[in-house]
Design a protein around this motif. Structure first.
Motif, PDB file in Angstrom:
ATOM      1  N   GLU A 386       0.832  -1.203   0.000  1.00 21.50           N
ATOM      2  CA  GLU A 386       0.000   0.000   0.000  1.00 21.50           C
ATOM      3  C   GLU A 386       0.868   1.256   0.000  1.00 21.50           C
ATOM      4  O   GLU A 386       0.607   2.221  -0.723  1.00 21.50           O
ATOM      5  N   TYR A 387       1.910   1.225   0.805  1.00 22.65           N
ATOM      6  CA  TYR A 387       2.811   2.374   0.901  1.00 22.65           C
ATOM      7  C   TYR A 387       3.519   2.637  -0.429  1.00 22.65           C
ATOM      8  O   TYR A 387       3.703   3.795  -0.830  1.00 22.65           O
ATOM      9  N   ASP A 388       3.911   1.597  -1.122  1.00 24.23           N
ATOM     10  CA  ASP A 388       4.590   1.776  -2.410  1.00 24.23           C
ATOM     11  C   ASP A 388       3.686   2.459  -3.434  1.00 24.23           C
ATOM     12  O   ASP A 388       4.172   3.148  -4.339  1.00 24.23           O
ATOM     13  N   LEU A 389       2.364   2.269  -3.281  1.00 26.89           N
ATOM     14  CA  LEU A 389       1.419   2.922  -4.186  1.00 26.89           C
ATOM     15  C   LEU A 389       1.190   4.381  -3.822  1.00 26.89           C
ATOM     16  O   LEU A 389       0.988   5.227  -4.692  1.00 26.89           O
ATOM     17  N   ALA A 390       1.214   4.702  -2.530  1.00 27.44           N
ATOM     18  CA  ALA A 390       0.878   6.060  -2.089  1.00 27.44           C
ATOM     19  C   ALA A 390       1.770   6.491  -0.924  1.00 27.44           C
ATOM     20  O   ALA A 390       1.295   6.703   0.188  1.00 27.44           O
ATOM     21  N   PRO A 391       3.079   6.648  -1.157  1.00 28.16           N
ATOM     22  CA  PRO A 391       3.983   7.017  -0.060  1.00 28.16           C
ATOM     23  C   PRO A 391       3.748   8.415   0.480  1.00 28.16           C
ATOM     24  O   PRO A 391       4.146   8.723   1.602  1.00 28.16           O
ATOM     25  N   PHE A 392       3.094   9.285  -0.338  1.00 28.80           N
ATOM     26  CA  PHE A 392       2.894  10.664   0.090  1.00 28.80           C
ATOM     27  C   PHE A 392       1.525  10.874   0.735  1.00 28.80           C
ATOM     28  O   PHE A 392       1.237  11.973   1.204  1.00 28.80           O
ATOM     29  N   GLU A 393       0.686   9.851   0.726  1.00 31.63           N
ATOM     30  CA  GLU A 393      -0.619   9.977   1.364  1.00 31.63           C
ATOM     31  C   GLU A 393      -0.404   9.946   2.876  1.00 31.63           C
ATOM     32  O   GLU A 393       0.204   9.030   3.424  1.00 31.63           O
ATOM     33  N   LEU A 394      -0.914  10.973   3.564  1.00 36.87           N
ATOM     34  CA  LEU A 394      -0.558  11.206   4.963  1.00 36.87           C
ATOM     35  C   LEU A 394      -0.939  10.046   5.869  1.00 36.87           C
ATOM     36  O   LEU A 394      -0.148   9.611   6.714  1.00 36.87           O
ATOM     37  N   ASN A 395      -2.137   9.504   5.691  1.00 34.30           N
ATOM     38  CA  ASN A 395      -2.591   8.398   6.519  1.00 34.30           C
ATOM     39  C   ASN A 395      -1.709   7.167   6.319  1.00 34.30           C
ATOM     40  O   ASN A 395      -1.249   6.536   7.285  1.00 34.30           O
ATOM     41  N   THR A 396      -1.443   6.818   5.050  1.00 36.67           N
ATOM     42  CA  THR A 396      -0.618   5.645   4.750  1.00 36.67           C
ATOM     43  C   THR A 396       0.796   5.827   5.277  1.00 36.67           C
ATOM     44  O   THR A 396       1.403   4.906   5.847  1.00 36.67           O
ATOM     45  N   ASN A 397       1.347   7.026   5.102  1.00 40.03           N
ATOM     46  CA  ASN A 397       2.699   7.302   5.558  1.00 40.03           C
ATOM     47  C   ASN A 397       2.796   7.189   7.078  1.00 40.03           C
ATOM     48  O   ASN A 397       3.730   6.573   7.608  1.00 40.03           O
ATOM     49  N   ALA A 398       1.817   7.768   7.780  1.00 39.80           N
ATOM     50  CA  ALA A 398       1.826   7.700   9.245  1.00 39.80           C
ATOM     51  C   ALA A 398       1.679   6.262   9.735  1.00 39.80           C
ATOM     52  O   ALA A 398       2.325   5.847  10.706  1.00 39.80           O
ATOM     53  N   THR A 399       0.819   5.487   9.059  1.00 40.10           N
ATOM     54  CA  THR A 399       0.637   4.083   9.439  1.00 40.10           C
ATOM     55  C   THR A 399       1.916   3.293   9.213  1.00 40.10           C
ATOM     56  O   THR A 399       2.285   2.433  10.032  1.00 40.10           O
ATOM     57  N   MET A 400       2.609   3.573   8.115  1.00 31.15           N
ATOM     58  CA  MET A 400       3.877   2.885   7.823  1.00 31.15           C
ATOM     59  C   MET A 400       4.899   3.158   8.919  1.00 31.15           C
ATOM     60  O   MET A 400       5.644   2.260   9.335  1.00 31.15           O
ATOM     61  N   LEU A 401       4.936   4.383   9.409  1.00 27.73           N
ATOM     62  CA  LEU A 401       5.848   4.724  10.502  1.00 27.73           C
ATOM     63  C   LEU A 401       5.508   3.923  11.763  1.00 27.73           C
ATOM     64  O   LEU A 401       6.394   3.375  12.423  1.00 27.73           O
TER      65      LEU A 401
END
Length: 666
Positions: A386-401
């Motif tokens: 999911e992150y590879d598709l949308a690394p700049f999307e704030l929710n996805t980025n925060a979840t990845m962290l």
């Protein structure tokens, strides 16, 4: 005169202060005019005119400062010093300061002239070309983000329903303009221009007027027909040349006596597509959401804090559009974050039943299934897709962290993810995901022993309302740097409740136990225990006695807590530890048996973790790591008070077995 001396003299004469006043005034004037332009019905160019006047006025204002504010005083001072030149020019005495000053006016004037050239060219001359017919008033040809809306074709065979086609186009046009999505070229405008062109040219150009003269980025087309007494509308969005279909919407059906029901449904779908078309992660949805649902959900996403009112907005968006996938995902996340795992699991089952037909939805569903199973490696694997598709999307980025640090304990990857989004202009004070990203960043820096970075990030936020939790990583960094964390409590603007203060003192004391030892940590526990009655949380008081080794008082406090909640796992775990420390193995065994009997779903290794702490208390190393491994394998998270931050495991921190626990999911 040197240039540095000129700048200093300008500062002494408050030239820069006066110029800053003009700059601030100009900025405010532009903001006010921009705000009032539309409500007052003024031309959009009024902002451009104001900008031109303010730019022209700037060198004039610089000269005004010289002529009427600086020159008289400058002349007086030179006369008193006996250094007034004999030759005088139009602008006064030709001194070195004056020469530099007017050279500056000349340079500023040249720069402003250049800026004015581009402003005037781009706003008054660009894109104006004569039309093919040489009409008196040229038609502006612009390749912009305009949207063309064509009249819906009536395929019912009933002329009386022609009005429905016009109604559909008008309703959709109104929705687009009301939401300020884009400029719209309506069927009436196309008809008017067609009539003009036909009067000037031979032959009909109606079919190409929209494409040739307005050049819209997208065109909405559609038709409707009858099936019994049911009206069925079809619609699609094409590119501006009508040679490529961007999306074909599912047919919309309604009673022929209520065509507006179809038209409203169609409008919502079209607006949903248009508003989300530029978003990189649009393909998360099978069909565009209704605009009203999108608008409501966007308000929820932008909430500063996720609370019950946010959940109401999410549920309202789902009610408006049950096929909208993302709000259901946020609903699931909300309950998971609130530790309501059973509720989260039930929502996941609804999502699995009604969605997951596209690959991205399937991946997200599998990720949440792994979350609720405690399989952190699979959680990371699915989230990485999911992150590879949308690394700049704030929710996805925060979840990845969060997953990178708390689920698989890989602090070394946090920097790369964190830096994907430029934070310099973000409003972390009012943005939930922004502050959450910074919080994870501080704990990854703690794990990597980058204490100065922790202080830099946490110091900027901990005094804001609802962000006092930044005090905790800041306190650990202070301890590591040999600074006194108690200084943080005296910071200007910091407002802590009694429970927030006791939580901070307890956490700082526990981390001081890990970093510094018993003597240093006692300061924080003593201060907590001296707090006025009713201010400190009962659970904090009980733990402060425990970590201070005041086991009799700790036992008394934990027994009271157990009376309030006989199934509180953490309280039972502490009681087992205290009985062991007081050499009462029978009572300890009784608590452990109770703890074991309370095993259930969605605990993610919590009971095994409490068992490992018990065995750490009695010094059974084999059992410590036996239960720690069970806990981590069941998904017990690496949070700010567990594992390496837990003083129970201090004797084992540097052992190979403990390091294996910390890297279990790598």
């Amino acid at each position: 005169m040197r240039f540095n001396a000129f700048l200093k003299e300008c500062q002494d004469k408050e030239v820069f202060k006066k110029l800053s006043i003009y700059a601030v005034f100009s900025w405010l004037a532009i903001q006010v005019i921009s705000t009032l332009q539309q409500p007052m019905g003024l031309s959009p160019r009024v902002v451009t005119y104001a900008l031109i006047l303010l730019l022209i006025g700037f060198p004039v204002y610089i000269f005004y400062i010289w002529k009427f504010q600086i020159a008289p005083i400058h002349k007086k001072h030179m006369a008193e010093a006996g250094s007034l030149p004999s030759k005088r020019g139009f602008f006064g005495s030709k001194t070195p300061f004056q020469r530099y000053y007017f050279l500056s006016i000349f340079i500023v004037s040249c720069l402003i002239t250049l800026v004015l050239f581009f402003v005037v060219r781009n706003n008054f001359f660009k894109n104006q070309v004569p039309n093919e017919a040489g009409l008196a008033g040229s038609i502006t040809l612009k390749n912009t983000d305009k949207i063309g809306v064509l009249k819906f074709e009536n395929n019912t065979g009933k002329d009386t329903l022609d009005i429905v086609g016009k109604m559909a186009a008008d309703w959709i046009t109104h929705g687009i303009t009301q939401k300020d999505i884009a400029q719209v070229i309506t069927p009436q405008v196309v008809e008017d221009y067609s009539n003009i062109i036909k009067s000037q040219l031979s032959g009909s150009k109606k079919n190409t007027v929209l494409q040739d003269y307005f050049k819209p980025a997208q065109i909405i087309i559609g038709n409707f027909f009858l099936n019994g007494n049911r009206l069925i509308f079809q619609s699609s969005i094409t590119d501006g040349k009508l040679d490529k279909t961007l999306i074909s919407l599912d047919p919309v059906e309604c009673d022929s006596n209520n065509p507006l029901d179809c038209i409203e449904e169609l409008k919502q779908r079209l607006l949903g597509f248009l508003i989300t078309a530029e978003e990189k992660d649009t393909d998360i949805e099978e069909t565009p959401p209704k605009y009203a649902a999108y608008e409501t959900f966007l308000e929820a996403k932008n909430a500063a804090v996720y609370d019950d009112s946010t959940l109401e907005l999410i549920e309202k968006a789902i009610e408006i559009d049950p096929k909208y996938f993302e709000p259901r995902l946020f609903q699931l996340t909300y309950y998971y974050d609130q530790l309501q795992y059973r509720k989260a699991d039930s929502i996941l089952k609804i999502i699995t039943k009604n969605f997951s037909s596209n690959p991205r939805q399937q991946n997200i569903v599998q990720m949440y299934s792994s979350l609720l199973e405690g399989n952190n490696r699979e959680v990371y694997r699915h989230l990485k897709r999911e992150y590879d598709l949308a690394p700049f999307e704030l929710n996805t980025n925060a979840t990845m962290l969060t997953v990178g640090l708390q689920y698989i304990n890989r602090p070394e990857i946090i920097d790369t993810v964190f830096q994907e989004i430029d934070m310099k202009d973000s409003d972390a004070e009012n943005c939930f995901y922004c502050s959450n990203r910074v919080y994870i960043k501080t704990y990854s820096d703690l794990a990597l022993k980058r204490f100065d970075s922790v202080i830099k990030y946490a110091s900027a936020l901990y005094r804001y309302n609802d962000q006092e939790y930044f005090l905790k990583p800041l306190a650990v960094a202070y301890l590591a740097k040999g600074k006194d964390p108690l200084e943080l409590l005296t910071a200007p603007g910091l407002r802590l409740s009694g429970e927030q203060k006791s939580d901070f003192l307890l956490y700082t004391g526990i981390q001081s136990l890990v970093i510094q030892g018993e003597a240093a940590s006692s300061v924080y526990f003593k201060q907590l225990l001296k707090m006025p009655e009713g201010e400190a949380a009962d659970f904090d008081i009980a733990r402060a006695y425990y970590y201070s080794k005041a086991y009799i008082k700790a036992l008394e406090q934990f027994e009271k807590l157990k009376e309030k909640d006989p199934e509180d796992l953490v309280v039972i775990g502490f009681l087992a530890n205290i009985h062991a420390l007081q050499d009462n193995p029978a009572a300890a065994k009784e608590e452990l048996e109770l703890l074991n009997s309370l095993r259930g779903e969605y605990q993610f290794g919590q009971i095994d973790y409490l068992f490992s702490r018990y065995y750490a208390v009695i010094g059974d190393k084999d059992q410590v790591f036996n239960y720690l491994k069970r806990a981590v394998a069941a998904g017990y998270l690496y949070t700010s008070s567990k594992y390496q931050y837990d003083p129970h495991f201090k004797p084992y921190l540097n052992t190979p077995e403990f390091k294996a626990i910390l890297t279990y999911w790598h």
